[in-house]
Scaffold this active site. Sequence first.
Site, mmCIF file in Angstrom:
data_model
loop_
_atom_site.group_PDB
_atom_site.id
_atom_site.type_symbol
_atom_site.label_atom_id
_atom_site.label_comp_id
_atom_site.label_asym_id
_atom_site.label_seq_id
_atom_site.Cartn_x
_atom_site.Cartn_y
_atom_site.Cartn_z
ATOM 1 N N CYS A 341 0.833 -1.203 0.000
ATOM 2 C CA CYS A 341 0.000 0.000 0.000
ATOM 3 C C CYS A 341 0.872 1.260 0.000
ATOM 4 C CB CYS A 341 -0.977 -0.034 1.173
ATOM 5 S SG CYS A 341 -2.391 1.088 0.924
ATOM 6 N N HIS A 433 -3.746 -5.259 0.951
ATOM 7 C CA HIS A 433 -3.486 -5.730 2.311
ATOM 8 C C HIS A 433 -3.995 -7.171 2.438
ATOM 9 C CE1 HIS A 433 -2.397 -1.792 3.894
ATOM 10 N NE2 HIS A 433 -3.482 -1.275 3.354
#
Length: 513
Positions: A341, A433
Amino acid sequence: MSGGLLVAGTTSDAGKSVVTAGICRWLVRRGVKVAPFKAQNMSLNSFVTREGAEIGRAQAMQAQAARVEPTALMNPVLLKPGSDRSSQVVLMGRPVGEMSARGYHGGRQESLLSTVVDCLEQLRGTYDAVICEGAGSPAEINLRRTDIVNMGIARAARFPVVVVGDIDRGGVFASFFGTTALLSAEDQSLIAGYLVNKFRGDVSLLEPGLDMLRELTGRPTYGVLPFAHGLGIDEEDGLRVSLRGTVRESAVAPPHGEDILRVAVCAVPLMSNFTDVDALAAEPGVVVRFVDRAEELADADLVIVPGTRGTVKALAWLRERGLADALLRRAAEGRPVLGICGGYQILGEHIEDDVESRAGQVDGLGLLPVRIRFDREKTLARPVGEALGAPVEGYEIHHGVADVRGGEPFLTDGRGHRLDGCRAGAVWGTHWHGSLESDAFRRRFLTEIARAAGRRFEPAPDTCFAALREEQLDRLGDLIEEHADTDALWRLIESGAPAGLPFIAPGAPGARA
């Protein structure tokens, strides 16, 4: 309407999340349809529900403990800090803007009470019991007027309150007494009693104190939970590897192969969803540690740059501490680096940010052929795909939009079409994630890392992260079932707010009930 309970705490990190999850697992095992609830959560560890709503990661874990699908109703307000003074406000799973602490507590929070009460009532109309988690301490008297997560929601729902105290920190009796004494008479009337957490030693030595506490307050203690290592829950604020370990380094099961694998996670500012590395820490022979110095990367076989709520700030921090140069050297030497991310964004060529930091265009580390532009709309998704020939599931929470201009696809649709991420040599990056929780992919990824690092490491063929998580949730249920007065707790949940409990005058230590 269903029954319910509010689990409050004398402090942050007293164990409210653990106790709430434990009660949920205990109840569902006895056939009760139960849901968790936290009106307002402040955390950088979040999760995306099936309907695409962002909620606290701890509430998703509690829903798993209750064996139900998490929804935005379980955490209607999520605050994601961007600095010491401001947070992004996520309402019903969607960001509604940045707000200072003064602005939030000065009026916005109080206006949200009707929303959180409505969410709680919807859950009460569906489930047999709702177990609410408070935040911080209910005795934060400077914030009581606008409170919607502790006594504010307990009073609105007429729920009994059990206060959890961390005896490992010391001062638990004073904390119980002081917390109760500082509340108003009406709020005190909802405090049913106490629960001691993280006790080490002989409980019989504690019993005289528990008797004195009841004499002083007129309230019982509902149990003494022993200190339990490696409970494996998703943290809200703390920095630790959840399934196995401590803040600095995870405990390691013996390796399956001949060697261990060392993973260093850069502890960047405003680090978010560091639970991504839990699945690595669960692997036998994998050592996970959080680092903040360049020299700590020297012996690492894999370096992870994790998610962050402040991508540009984290990038500057990496440069200031010499970690950026160390990452550049690693990449040049063909040593593995993974960005997740915000970490993925940092590894790219440049970042155009007029949303999060408003810094404009900033040069990234240039390790991946990716250009990032921050969009005002946040991407919230639960994607599925394939990587290294294995199925992968994940979740996305980011404002950054990636323009990938080369490299190999990382996550694909199974037919070679890129879904997300990029790989250039030994450097990998993805917005997803939770991808490392996919067992087959994690094993293949670690095999690649071991090969690149020259380690004779083999992932265990039977590590199932989902099963390990279930075992840990059962441990939480066992703690409640074996060490709490479950008959008394059930009577509280079923019957509602206690009545006739004495008032303790503030500032009157030693006052008898």
